[in-house]
Design a protein around this motif. Structure first.
Motif, PDB file in Angstrom:
ATOM      1  N   THR A  61       0.833  -1.209   0.000  1.00  0.00           N
ATOM      2  CA  THR A  61       0.000   0.000   0.000  1.00  0.00           C
ATOM      3  C   THR A  61       0.866   1.257   0.000  1.00  0.00           C
ATOM      4  O   THR A  61       0.591   2.218  -0.724  1.00  0.00           O
ATOM      5  N   GLN A  62       1.928   1.239   0.798  1.00  0.00           N
ATOM      6  CA  GLN A  62       2.812   2.399   0.879  1.00  0.00           C
ATOM      7  C   GLN A  62       3.510   2.672  -0.443  1.00  0.00           C
ATOM      8  O   GLN A  62       3.550   3.807  -0.922  1.00  0.00           O
ATOM      9  N   LEU A  63       4.060   1.625  -1.046  1.00  0.00           N
ATOM     10  CA  LEU A  63       4.767   1.806  -2.314  1.00  0.00           C
ATOM     11  C   LEU A  63       3.813   2.184  -3.443  1.00  0.00           C
ATOM     12  O   LEU A  63       4.172   2.961  -4.334  1.00  0.00           O
ATOM     13  N   GLY A  64       2.592   1.652  -3.405  1.00  0.00           N
ATOM     14  CA  GLY A  64       1.598   2.041  -4.399  1.00  0.00           C
ATOM     15  C   GLY A  64       1.276   3.528  -4.295  1.00  0.00           C
ATOM     16  O   GLY A  64       1.211   4.235  -5.309  1.00  0.00           O
ATOM     17  N   GLY A  65       1.084   4.003  -3.076  1.00  0.00           N
ATOM     18  CA  GLY A  65       0.787   5.418  -2.875  1.00  0.00           C
ATOM     19  C   GLY A  65       1.953   6.314  -3.255  1.00  0.00           C
ATOM     20  O   GLY A  65       1.768   7.355  -3.914  1.00  0.00           O
ATOM     21  N   VAL A  66       3.153   5.922  -2.862  1.00  0.00           N
ATOM     22  CA  VAL A  66       4.345   6.707  -3.201  1.00  0.00           C
ATOM     23  C   VAL A  66       4.537   6.766  -4.710  1.00  0.00           C
ATOM     24  O   VAL A  66       4.874   7.819  -5.273  1.00  0.00           O
ATOM     25  N   SER A  67       4.315   5.651  -5.387  1.00  0.00           N
ATOM     26  CA  SER A  67       4.485   5.598  -6.844  1.00  0.00           C
ATOM     27  C   SER A  67       3.475   6.484  -7.556  1.00  0.00           C
ATOM     28  O   SER A  67       3.816   7.209  -8.508  1.00  0.00           O
ATOM     29  N   ALA A  68       2.224   6.439  -7.100  1.00  0.00           N
ATOM     30  CA  ALA A  68       1.188   7.285  -7.712  1.00  0.00           C
ATOM     31  C   ALA A  68       1.530   8.755  -7.543  1.00  0.00           C
ATOM     32  O   ALA A  68       1.409   9.554  -8.483  1.00  0.00           O
ATOM     33  N   PHE A  69       1.970   9.131  -6.352  1.00  0.00           N
ATOM     34  CA  PHE A  69       2.336  10.523  -6.092  1.00  0.00           C
ATOM     35  C   PHE A  69       3.538  10.938  -6.927  1.00  0.00           C
ATOM     36  O   PHE A  69       3.580  12.051  -7.474  1.00  0.00           O
ATOM     37  N   ALA A  70       4.522  10.038  -7.044  1.00  0.00           N
ATOM     38  CA  ALA A  70       5.744  10.362  -7.783  1.00  0.00           C
ATOM     39  C   ALA A  70       5.460  10.637  -9.253  1.00  0.00           C
ATOM     40  O   ALA A  70       5.934  11.633  -9.822  1.00  0.00           O
ATOM     41  N   VAL A  71       4.675   9.763  -9.893  1.00  0.00           N
ATOM     42  CA  VAL A  71       4.408   9.945 -11.321  1.00  0.00           C
ATOM     43  C   VAL A  71       3.505  11.152 -11.565  1.00  0.00           C
ATOM     44  O   VAL A  71       3.630  11.850 -12.579  1.00  0.00           O
ATOM     45  N   LEU A  72       2.609  11.438 -10.625  1.00  0.00           N
ATOM     46  CA  LEU A  72       1.744  12.612 -10.768  1.00  0.00           C
ATOM     47  C   LEU A  72       2.547  13.895 -10.634  1.00  0.00           C
ATOM     48  O   LEU A  72       2.371  14.833 -11.418  1.00  0.00           O
ATOM     49  N   LEU A  73       3.440  13.935  -9.653  1.00  0.00           N
ATOM     50  CA  LEU A  73       4.257  15.134  -9.460  1.00  0.00           C
ATOM     51  C   LEU A  73       5.244  15.315 -10.606  1.00  0.00           C
ATOM     52  O   LEU A  73       5.506  16.450 -11.045  1.00  0.00           O
ATOM     53  N   ALA A  74       5.768  14.208 -11.126  1.00  0.00           N
ATOM     54  CA  ALA A  74       6.800  14.268 -12.160  1.00  0.00           C
ATOM     55  C   ALA A  74       6.327  14.993 -13.412  1.00  0.00           C
ATOM     56  O   ALA A  74       7.098  15.706 -14.057  1.00  0.00           O
ATOM     57  N   VAL A  75       5.054  14.825 -13.763  1.00  0.00           N
ATOM     58  CA  VAL A  75       4.562  15.411 -15.006  1.00  0.00           C
ATOM     59  C   VAL A  75       4.499  16.929 -14.941  1.00  0.00           C
ATOM     60  O   VAL A  75       4.448  17.604 -15.975  1.00  0.00           O
ATOM     61  N   TYR A  76       4.518  17.482 -13.732  1.00  0.00           N
ATOM     62  CA  TYR A  76       4.463  18.940 -13.569  1.00  0.00           C
ATOM     63  C   TYR A  76       5.844  19.553 -13.374  1.00  0.00           C
ATOM     64  O   TYR A  76       5.955  20.769 -13.205  1.00  0.00           O
ATOM     65  N   LEU A  77       6.883  18.729 -13.380  1.00  0.00           N
ATOM     66  CA  LEU A  77       8.243  19.211 -13.174  1.00  0.00           C
ATOM     67  C   LEU A  77       9.025  19.207 -14.483  1.00  0.00           C
ATOM     68  O   LEU A  77       8.701  18.451 -15.403  1.00  0.00           O
ATOM     69  N   PRO A  78      10.089  20.011 -14.578  1.00  0.00           N
ATOM     70  CA  PRO A  78      10.996  19.889 -15.724  1.00  0.00           C
ATOM     71  C   PRO A  78      11.566  18.479 -15.768  1.00  0.00           C
ATOM     72  O   PRO A  78      11.757  17.832 -14.731  1.00  0.00           O
ATOM     73  N   THR A  79      11.842  17.992 -16.959  1.00  0.00           N
ATOM     74  CA  THR A  79      12.266  16.601 -17.134  1.00  0.00           C
ATOM     75  C   THR A  79      13.456  16.233 -16.267  1.00  0.00           C
ATOM     76  O   THR A  79      13.512  15.133 -15.699  1.00  0.00           O
ATOM     77  N   GLY A  80      14.414  17.145 -16.141  1.00  0.00           N
ATOM     78  CA  GLY A  80      15.606  16.861 -15.345  1.00  0.00           C
ATOM     79  C   GLY A  80      15.297  16.540 -13.898  1.00  0.00           C
ATOM     80  O   GLY A  80      15.983  15.733 -13.255  1.00  0.00           O
ATOM     81  N   PHE A  81      14.268  17.164 -13.344  1.00  0.00           N
ATOM     82  CA  PHE A  81      13.864  16.896 -11.968  1.00  0.00           C
ATOM     83  C   PHE A  81      12.873  15.736 -11.893  1.00  0.00           C
ATOM     84  O   PHE A  81      12.765  15.077 -10.854  1.00  0.00           O
TER      85      PHE A  81
END
Length: 261
Positions: A61-81
């Motif tokens: 459950t923890q890794l699923g939540g962390v992964s969802a948050f990571a990919v969602l946040l990533a799309v709003y950041l510059p590619t390098g970050f």
């Protein structure tokens, strides 16, 4: 109704609901599509951990939540970050899962990169190309499903995927090629899109085979029971996983879709 068609009604009902939700998400685009993809990625990671480490439910459950948050946040950041953020859940899980760590790490990276790739296809290339991607994967699966059961014949890899036949596999390629031809005729793309669509179909089948191999290794039939008639989210989106990762690589190698326009 014969045994080999016994799951058809439930499968079609669930499939129709997924299509409606998917079309709505693709049509809306933007934040709605980003959240939808992030939730799907999180659920796939949750299922992955539950399969390879069934005694670590809380961690799943923890890794699923962390992964969802990571990919969602990533799309709003510059590619390098965004890139280190997409790899972080794989590294975190690798350090905490008791067994099959390499399997988790590889599939986690593939899932998050695929999700990131789908978001970028919708954001950068628009509604039409996202529909093309989904149609290639869906037609590959649907045509392969019916052709495999109607025609039968030699199995593709019976030890890992006992229901998959060569007839269904090749029929999936043909169906994807037809999708490519239809899009080429109705857009400015050249007929090279037929070949790209067939290659994408093969990549989606590779994703399916890869996930089937994990299930057989772990001794489970489905990744979960979240989707009636289909098993889990990972069972349903394994083809999209392979196709999306391939499309990411294709864009870097050929500048797609510019290479076929």
């Amino acid at each position: 109704m014969t045994e080999k068609w016994s799951d058809l009604a439930v499968r079609m009902g669930s499939g129709l609901l997924m299509v409606l939700i998917g079309v709505w998400g693709i049509w809306m685009g933007g934040d709605v599509f980003h959240v939808l993809v992030a939730v799907i990625c999180g659920l796939m990671i949750w299922e992955l951990v539950r399969m390879i480490a069934p005694d670590q439910a809380a961690l799943a459950t923890q890794l699923g939540g962390v992964s969802a948050f990571a990919v969602l946040l990533a799309v709003y950041l510059p590619t390098g970050f965004a890139l280190p953020l997409l790899l972080a859940p794989a590294m975190v899980g690798f350090g905490q899962i008791d067994k099959h760590r390499v399997t988790y790490m590889i599939f986690c990276v593939l899932v998050l990169m695929a999700g990131f790739g789908m978001m970028n296809v919708r954001d950068d290339l628009g509604f039409g190309w996202m529909v093309w991607l989904v149609m290639v994967v869906v037609v590959t699966d649907v045509v392969g499903y019916f052709a495999g059961r109607l025609i039968g014949g030699p199995k593709f890899w019976p030890r890992v995927s006992p229901k998959k036949t060569w007839a269904g596999t090749v029929a999936g390629w043909i169906g994807a090629g037809v999708v490519g031809a239809v899009f080429a005729i109705n857009t400015e793309a050249t007929m090279q899109l037929i070949g790209v669509s067939v290659a994408l179909s093969m990549a989606s089948q590779m994703g399916d085979i890869g996930e089937s191999a994990i299930k057989r290794r772990m001794g489970v039939k489905d990744s979960s029971a979240l989707i009636p008639g289909h098993g889990g989210v990972l069972d349903r989106f394994d083809g999209m996983l392979g196709a999306s990762v391939f499309l990411l690589m294709l864009g870097q190698v050929s500048g797609f879709p510019g290479g076929v326009l």
